[in-house]
Design an enzyme around this catalytic site. Structure first.
Site, mmCIF file in Angstrom:
data_model
loop_
_atom_site.group_PDB
_atom_site.id
_atom_site.type_symbol
_atom_site.label_atom_id
_atom_site.label_comp_id
_atom_site.label_asym_id
_atom_site.label_seq_id
_atom_site.Cartn_x
_atom_site.Cartn_y
_atom_site.Cartn_z
ATOM 1 N N CYS A 109 0.823 -1.204 0.000
ATOM 2 C CA CYS A 109 0.000 0.000 0.000
ATOM 3 C C CYS A 109 0.866 1.268 0.000
ATOM 4 C CB CYS A 109 -0.995 -0.026 1.155
ATOM 5 S SG CYS A 109 -2.337 1.182 0.959
ATOM 6 N N HIS B 187 -3.780 -5.347 0.491
ATOM 7 C CA HIS B 187 -3.418 -5.671 1.877
ATOM 8 C C HIS B 187 -3.414 -7.186 2.133
ATOM 9 C CE1 HIS B 187 -3.257 -1.615 3.581
ATOM 10 N NE2 HIS B 187 -4.155 -1.321 2.639
ATOM 11 N N GLU C 97 -1.667 -8.771 4.220
ATOM 12 C CA GLU C 97 -1.389 -9.075 5.628
ATOM 13 C C GLU C 97 -2.647 -9.422 6.415
ATOM 14 O OE1 GLU C 97 -2.599 -4.829 5.724
ATOM 15 O OE2 GLU C 97 -1.386 -6.062 4.375
#
Length: 255
Positions: free
Chosen positions: A111, A218, A220
Site C-alpha cells: 500500500c 493488503h 497481511e
C-alpha cells in the site's frame, strides 16, 4: 534454526501529546506466521542519517501501509491541505529502499510502501486517484468496520512471467485494495506486475532484483483465507532466509 530478522518501517504520529512510532500488528503477525521471520521495528525519524547498522543486521525489509501519504514534493506533485503526511517515514523508507536495493536485500512493500517504492526510484504519483477519474472501487470508507473495509474490492490482471504470476498461478485474482494515491508514472527501474480493470498499476517489482515487490492491496489481513496472500508472505520469507544464508556464507569465506 534462528529466524531471519526483518525490519518493519514505522509510522510517526501524535496521540494526544505523545510522539509515537508504530506498526500495525497485522503486519507483525503476518511476518511471524506467514513468512516465518522475526520482525524488528525501525523508528521513523530524520535523526537517522546512516542505515548501515540496520542493513548489516537484517535479512529483509517490510514497508507497510499507513494512514499518511508520501509528501508531494518528493515526486514533483502538488499536495493538498487535507493530505496527511509523515516526513520522517518518507526519509527512512525512501533511503532504506535505495540502499537495500544496492545490496539485493529482499523487500516487500504494501500500500503506502508500494507508493514509496515508485517514488524511491524516480516515479510519480497521483495525489488523488479518484480525482483523476479512477474507479471508486479503490476508495476506503472509514465509516465501515475493519472486516468490511478490507473485503475484496476488485480484480487485478497479473502480468505473465513475473513474481505474482508464479505465486498466483492464475491470470486474474481478487484483491482488497484501498488507497488514495496511486502510480501516475512508473519509475524506470520498476516493472509492472499487475493492473486493476481501470488500468491503474496495482503491483510492481524492481527489475533485476531477487525479490523486491510492491503491492497496492493488503495481503497481511488475508493470510487465513486467501491463497495468494499466504504465498506472497511465504515467498518473501524464503527469500529472506536465502539472503541471510548468502551473506553469512560470504562473511565466513572472508574470515
Amino acid at each position: 534454526m534462528m529466524r531471519p530478522l526483518v525490519g518493519v518501517v514505522c509510522d510517526r504520529f501524535f496521540l494526544g501529546e505523545h510522539d509515537l512510532h508504530s506498526a500495525k500488528h497485522s503486519y507483525v503477525r503476518a511476518l511471524m506466521t506467514g513468512a516465518n521471520v522475526s520482525p524488528v521495528l525501525i523508528p521513523a525519524t530524520r535523526d537517522i542519517e546512516t542505515f548501515d547498522s540496520y542493513l548489516d543486521a537484517l535479512s529483509g525489509l517490510l514497508f507497510p501501509g499507513g494512514a499518511s501519504n508520501v509528501e508531494a514534493h518528493r515526486y514533483g506533485g502538488q499536495g493538498s491541505a487535507d493530505m496527511l503526511v509523515d516526513p520522517d517515514r518518507d526519509h527512512v523508507a525512501l533511503t532504506l529502499m535505495r540502499e537495500a536495493a544496492a545490496r539485493d536485500m529482499p523487500m516487500l512493500a504494501i500500500c503506502r510502501g508500494f507508493q514509496e517504492l515508485n517514488v524511491a526510484f524516480g516515479g510519480k504519483l497521483h495525489t488523488d486517484i479518484h480525482a483523476c477519474g479512477h474507479s471508486a472501487d479503490h476508495l476506503e470508507d472509514l465509516a465501515e468496520d475493519l472486516p468490511t473495509r478490507y473485503r475484496y474490492r476488485h480484480e487485478i490482471d497479473i502480468s505473465p512471467a513475473g513474481i505474482l504470476s508464479t505465486l498466483a498461478n492464475a491470470p486474474r485474482v481478487r484483491v482488497n485494495s484501498l488507497h488514495r494515491q496511486g502510480v501516475a508514472a512508473l519509475a524506470p527501474r520498476l516493472v509492472v506486475e499487475a493492473r486493476a480493470p481501470d488500468g491503474l498499476i496495482e503491483a510492481c517489482r524492481v527489475d533485476g532484483h531477487t525479490f523486491a515487490l510492491g503491492v497496492q492491496w493488503h495481503p497481511e489481513v488475508m493470510l487465513e483465507h486467501d491463497a495468494l496472500s499466504l504465498a506472497l508472505f511465504e515467498a518473501f520469507g524464503a527469500s529472506c532466509r536465502g539472503y541471510r544464508y548468502s551473506t553469512q556464507r560470504a562473511a565466513h569465506q572472508e574470515a
